[in-house]
Design a protein around this motif. Structure first.
Motif, short mmCIF file in Angstrom:
data_model
loop_
_atom_site.label_atom_id
_atom_site.label_comp_id
_atom_site.label_asym_id
_atom_site.label_seq_id
_atom_site.Cartn_x
_atom_site.Cartn_y
_atom_site.Cartn_z
N LEU A 1 -35.78 5.63 51.09
CA LEU A 1 -34.64 5.66 50.19
C LEU A 1 -34.27 4.24 49.82
CD1 LEU A 1 -31.91 4.69 51.90
CD2 LEU A 1 -32.10 6.98 52.83
N GLU A 2 -33.52 4.11 48.72
CA GLU A 2 -32.93 2.84 48.33
C GLU A 2 -31.43 3.03 48.37
OE1 GLU A 2 -35.14 4.24 45.92
OE2 GLU A 2 -36.88 3.12 46.59
N VAL A 3 -30.72 2.02 48.85
CA VAL A 3 -29.27 2.06 48.90
C VAL A 3 -28.74 0.72 48.41
CG1 VAL A 3 -29.25 1.41 51.35
CG2 VAL A 3 -27.25 2.55 50.37
N ARG A 4 -27.64 0.77 47.69
CA ARG A 4 -27.05 -0.48 47.18
C ARG A 4 -26.69 -1.40 48.34
NH1 ARG A 4 -24.46 -0.24 41.67
NH2 ARG A 4 -23.17 -1.93 42.48
N ALA A 5 -27.00 -2.67 48.16
CA ALA A 5 -26.69 -3.68 49.18
C ALA A 5 -25.18 -3.81 49.38
CB ALA A 5 -27.30 -5.03 48.80
N ASP A 6 -24.39 -3.42 48.37
CA ASP A 6 -22.93 -3.52 48.49
C ASP A 6 -22.29 -2.20 48.95
OD1 ASP A 6 -23.26 -2.02 46.18
OD2 ASP A 6 -22.06 -3.34 44.89
N ASN A 7 -23.09 -1.34 49.61
CA ASN A 7 -22.58 -0.07 50.14
C ASN A 7 -22.85 0.00 51.64
OD1 ASN A 7 -21.83 2.55 50.71
ND2 ASN A 7 -22.89 3.44 48.95
N PRO A 8 -22.09 -0.77 52.44
CA PRO A 8 -22.35 -0.80 53.88
C PRO A 8 -22.10 0.54 54.57
CG PRO A 8 -20.31 -1.97 53.38
CD PRO A 8 -20.98 -1.64 52.06
N GLY A 9 -21.20 1.37 54.03
CA GLY A 9 -20.95 2.68 54.63
C GLY A 9 -22.18 3.56 54.59
N ALA A 10 -22.84 3.61 53.43
CA ALA A 10 -24.06 4.41 53.31
C ALA A 10 -25.18 3.82 54.17
CB ALA A 10 -24.50 4.49 51.85
N GLN A 11 -25.30 2.51 54.18
CA GLN A 11 -26.33 1.87 55.01
C GLN A 11 -26.12 2.23 56.48
OE1 GLN A 11 -26.97 -2.36 54.17
NE2 GLN A 11 -26.05 -2.00 52.16
N ALA A 12 -24.87 2.22 56.93
CA ALA A 12 -24.57 2.55 58.34
C ALA A 12 -24.94 4.01 58.64
CB ALA A 12 -23.10 2.29 58.64
N LEU A 13 -24.62 4.91 57.72
CA LEU A 13 -24.98 6.32 57.91
C LEU A 13 -26.48 6.47 58.06
CD1 LEU A 13 -24.56 9.40 57.90
CD2 LEU A 13 -24.60 9.28 55.39
N TYR A 14 -27.24 5.86 57.15
CA TYR A 14 -28.69 5.99 57.22
C TYR A 14 -29.24 5.39 58.51
CZ TYR A 14 -28.05 7.07 52.27
OH TYR A 14 -27.65 7.63 51.09
N ALA A 15 -28.70 4.26 58.94
CA ALA A 15 -29.14 3.64 60.20
C ALA A 15 -28.84 4.57 61.38
CB ALA A 15 -28.47 2.28 60.38
N GLU A 16 -27.67 5.20 61.38
CA GLU A 16 -27.32 6.15 62.46
C GLU A 16 -28.30 7.32 62.51
OE1 GLU A 16 -23.27 7.46 61.98
OE2 GLU A 16 -22.53 5.40 61.94
N LEU A 17 -28.85 7.68 61.35
CA LEU A 17 -29.80 8.79 61.29
C LEU A 17 -31.23 8.35 61.56
CD1 LEU A 17 -28.25 10.71 58.27
CD2 LEU A 17 -28.24 11.40 60.68
N GLY A 18 -31.42 7.07 61.86
CA GLY A 18 -32.74 6.58 62.25
C GLY A 18 -33.50 5.80 61.21
N PHE A 19 -32.93 5.61 60.03
CA PHE A 19 -33.61 4.82 59.00
C PHE A 19 -33.56 3.35 59.38
CE2 PHE A 19 -32.79 8.64 56.59
CZ PHE A 19 -33.80 8.69 55.64
N GLU A 20 -34.63 2.63 59.02
CA GLU A 20 -34.72 1.19 59.27
C GLU A 20 -34.91 0.47 57.94
OE1 GLU A 20 -37.85 0.44 62.04
OE2 GLU A 20 -36.88 1.60 63.62
N GLU A 21 -34.27 -0.69 57.81
CA GLU A 21 -34.45 -1.49 56.61
C GLU A 21 -35.84 -2.09 56.62
OE1 GLU A 21 -32.72 -5.63 54.73
OE2 GLU A 21 -31.34 -4.41 55.92
N ILE A 22 -36.55 -1.93 55.50
CA ILE A 22 -37.92 -2.48 55.43
C ILE A 22 -38.10 -3.50 54.31
CG2 ILE A 22 -39.01 -0.50 56.56
CD1 ILE A 22 -39.93 0.38 53.69
N ALA A 23 -37.19 -3.52 53.33
CA ALA A 23 -37.34 -4.45 52.22
C ALA A 23 -36.04 -4.53 51.42
CB ALA A 23 -38.48 -4.01 51.29
N VAL A 24 -36.00 -5.51 50.55
CA VAL A 24 -34.89 -5.63 49.59
C VAL A 24 -35.50 -5.79 48.21
CG1 VAL A 24 -32.94 -7.06 48.84
CG2 VAL A 24 -33.32 -6.66 51.29
N ARG A 25 -34.97 -5.05 47.24
CA ARG A 25 -35.40 -5.18 45.85
C ARG A 25 -34.29 -5.89 45.09
NH1 ARG A 25 -37.78 0.87 45.47
NH2 ARG A 25 -39.79 0.37 46.38
N PRO A 26 -34.49 -7.17 44.80
CA PRO A 26 -33.44 -7.96 44.13
C PRO A 26 -33.10 -7.40 42.74
CG PRO A 26 -35.15 -9.39 45.01
CD PRO A 26 -35.66 -7.99 45.12
N GLY A 27 -31.81 -7.28 42.47
CA GLY A 27 -31.33 -6.86 41.16
C GLY A 27 -31.76 -5.46 40.74
#
Length: 164
Positions: free
Chosen positions: A110-136
């Motif tokens: 999945l892709e999630v906005r870098a300015d959406n820490p709530g969604a990022q936290a939810l995905y991390a709690e469910l086991g997702f790991e950050e693998i890359a950043v797509r600038p802009g």
């Protein structure tokens, strides 16, 4: 609050579009794009309605899993503002992960906005790991996308009921 999750159809488009535009603003998908997603054989979209009120859509989510693919992609997920922070996002993601497993996917991205820490936290709690950043990635806001991945554990069948 409890919800009923069901497969979305084109009949749900107006409700989905209302949540889409209020949630994503300038990033919102068009009605034509959402209609195409709902009709595609490669996607699986769901909506959440309050139990006893099937005419009220309070959230939706979409998954892309082409036939025989080992990778799935969470396309979108959104929850109506009045029911955020009540666990519906988690329910929707779990439902998509269950469908991905049923369809044979071994990984979900999945892709999630870098300015959406709530969604990022939810995905991390469910086991997702950050693998890359797509600038802009998110335009016209020029916001980065955080790419996340989850390796799905294989389904383990439970014991047969009534077997001795």
């Amino acid at each position: 609050m409890t919800w009923q999750i069901r497969r979305a159809s084109v009949a749900d488009l107006a409700h989905i579009l209302a949540i889409e535009t209020s949630t994503f603003g300038s990033d919102a998908w068009s009605a034509d794009l959402l209609r195409s997603e709902l009709a595609s054989a490669n996607t699986y979209y769901i909506v959440a309605t309050p139990v006893g009120a099937p005419e009220i859509v309070e959230g939706y989510a979409g998954l892309m899993v082409p036939p025989r693919a080992e990778e799935a992609d969470i396309q979108t997920i959104a929850v109506a503002a009045e029911v955020r922070r009540m666990g519906l996002g988690r329910i929707l993601v779990r439902a998509l992960l269950s469908e991905a497993r049923k369809r044979g996917a071994k990984q979900v991205f999945l892709e999630v906005r870098a300015d959406n820490p709530g969604a990022q936290a939810l995905y991390a709690e469910l086991g997702f790991e950050e693998i890359a950043v797509r600038p802009g990635y998110y335009q016209p806001d020029n916001v980065d996308a955080v790419v996340m991945k989850l390796v799905l554990a294989p389904r383990v069948p439970g014991p047969a009921v009534g077997v001795q």
